[in-house]
Design an enzyme around this catalytic site. Sequence first.
Site, mmCIF file in Angstrom:
data_model
loop_
_atom_site.group_PDB
_atom_site.id
_atom_site.type_symbol
_atom_site.label_atom_id
_atom_site.label_comp_id
_atom_site.label_asym_id
_atom_site.label_seq_id
_atom_site.Cartn_x
_atom_site.Cartn_y
_atom_site.Cartn_z
ATOM 1 N NE ARG A 145 -4.141 -1.886 1.893
ATOM 2 C CZ ARG A 145 -4.172 -2.874 2.781
ATOM 3 N NH1 ARG A 145 -3.335 -2.873 3.799
ATOM 4 N NH2 ARG A 145 -5.042 -3.849 2.655
ATOM 5 C CE LYS A 202 -1.464 13.278 -14.621
ATOM 6 N NZ LYS A 202 -1.827 13.801 -15.956
ATOM 7 C CD GLU A 247 5.954 15.631 -22.852
ATOM 8 O OE1 GLU A 247 5.372 16.614 -22.340
ATOM 9 O OE2 GLU A 247 5.374 14.548 -23.066
ATOM 10 C CE LYS A 268 4.484 16.950 -14.310
ATOM 11 N NZ LYS A 268 4.495 15.766 -15.119
ATOM 12 C CD GLU A 313 -4.828 15.738 -15.632
ATOM 13 O OE1 GLU A 313 -3.664 15.330 -15.467
ATOM 14 O OE2 GLU A 313 -5.511 15.487 -16.626
ATOM 15 N NE ARG A 346 -0.206 16.323 -12.976
ATOM 16 C CZ ARG A 346 0.520 15.560 -12.168
ATOM 17 N NH1 ARG A 346 0.289 15.570 -10.878
ATOM 18 N NH2 ARG A 346 1.469 14.797 -12.656
ATOM 19 C CG ASN A 350 -2.719 15.951 -20.078
ATOM 20 O OD1 ASN A 350 -1.678 15.318 -19.952
ATOM 21 N ND2 ASN A 350 -3.692 15.910 -19.190
ATOM 22 C CG HIS A 404 -0.183 14.837 -23.743
ATOM 23 N ND1 HIS A 404 0.567 15.987 -23.885
ATOM 24 C CD2 HIS A 404 0.604 13.964 -23.068
ATOM 25 C CE1 HIS A 404 1.748 15.813 -23.290
ATOM 26 N NE2 HIS A 404 1.790 14.597 -22.794
ATOM 27 C CG HIS A 406 -2.304 10.074 -25.208
ATOM 28 N ND1 HIS A 406 -2.898 10.408 -24.013
ATOM 29 C CD2 HIS A 406 -0.972 10.021 -24.953
ATOM 30 C CE1 HIS A 406 -1.959 10.548 -23.082
ATOM 31 N NE2 HIS A 406 -0.792 10.327 -23.631
ATOM 32 C CG HIS A 412 4.772 10.307 -24.832
ATOM 33 N ND1 HIS A 412 3.396 10.277 -24.936
ATOM 34 C CD2 HIS A 412 5.061 11.278 -23.927
ATOM 35 C CE1 HIS A 412 2.874 11.188 -24.129
ATOM 36 N NE2 HIS A 412 3.864 11.802 -23.498
HETATM 37 N N1 GLY Z 1 2.463 14.503 -17.959
HETATM 38 C C1 GLY Z 1 1.341 15.217 -17.517
HETATM 39 C C2 GLY Z 1 1.234 15.340 -16.049
HETATM 40 O O1 GLY Z 1 2.136 14.963 -15.345
HETATM 41 O O2 GLY Z 1 0.239 15.815 -15.556
#
Ligand code: GLY
Length: 371
Positions: free
Chosen positions: A122, A144, A186, A228, A238, A242, A246, A249, A253, A267
């Site tokens: 956990r 993430k 990025e 970031k 998010e 946040r 993206n 993306h 994606h 990516h």
């Molecule tokens: N890569 C997008 C984020 O970390 O929110």
Amino acid sequence: MMQTVHVALGERAYDVHIGAGLIAQAGAQVAPLLRRPKLWIVTETNVAALHLDALQDGLRQAGLMSEALILPAGEGTKSWPYLIQVVEWLLAEKVERRDVVIAFGGGVIGDLVGFACAILRRGVRFVQLPTSLLAQVDSSVGGKTGINTAHGKNLVGAFHQPSLVLADIDVLGTLAPRDFLAGYGEVVKYGLLGDAGFFDWLEQNGPALAGGDAGLRAEAVRHSVQMKADIVVRDETEQGDRALLNLGHTFGHALEAATGYSDRLLHGEGVAIGCALAFALSARLGLCAQEEPSRVRAHLSKMKMKLDLSDIAGDLPDTDGLLALMGQDKKVVDGQLRFILARGIGQAFVAADVPRDVVRDVLHDALGVRS
Ligand code: GLY
């Protein structure tokens, strides 16, 4: 010289150190986190061949033992079978909750190992040692973690913040140019989403940075990580801002899914093409002047990055096929496509009500370039 960005998340706060030689110095950085002098490293074949000895020698000199699990390189590793392998290995190694695991690699290893640590007992602490530009500026920071499934990318995962991130600028010198430029996609994203001055700076310095200038590389990583961190501190899980991270993306994606998450499209390459498409969509919706997407395209082109769908080898689905792939994106809410759009360079925002037919027009035009 080492620079530090602090991610101020209360009891989950941590530092991101950026500088040269940090792999060899990892022992001194990690030691204060440890209850016993042992670490478990999960890495992949390419990184292991280049850097694992340096990491383990450095740890040994700091009086720390380490065991390593070496997985295959590539996106396919970010999947159920390897998640099981990592978790079972850590259990067999009797890793305890108070121990620390090192994720040593690019975004695939960071996301996979972070997720394994999120669910192991956990929650076990982990340190990110990102070895790709993409991982240094994006995936290693912010917590993430997750894996891909047959249904799409990153659809299974958890928020689990690392306890420390060490971004060694020297390792960027060992990246293939294609991988470096994919990560640069990025970096550009940060300028486009929220800092026009940074985009100006990249227009000036991008070529020298790609050419190997270590000082410029360190500054690009530091600035990206600071941006970031600021966003993650405002919106860790998010619920709002946040999602700006993206940018590019939703398109990216879909293109990654269309190319089977293969070498046909990395990516960061998908993100760069996606940013160009997001600006094209913004201009078509009348949100920004046509000069803005043109400027984005000019910079990507100057950096010799993939820019058009015709730069992707092999066949792609048609317009409706790509639209269907966007439907699996995590940003779909009540079946509506949510996009990150822009009122100009550095002025991105989340749009919840983008008309599907305008998205279809943009994709149609983008695919038309192929014929
Ligand atoms: N890569 C997008 C984020 O970390 O929110």
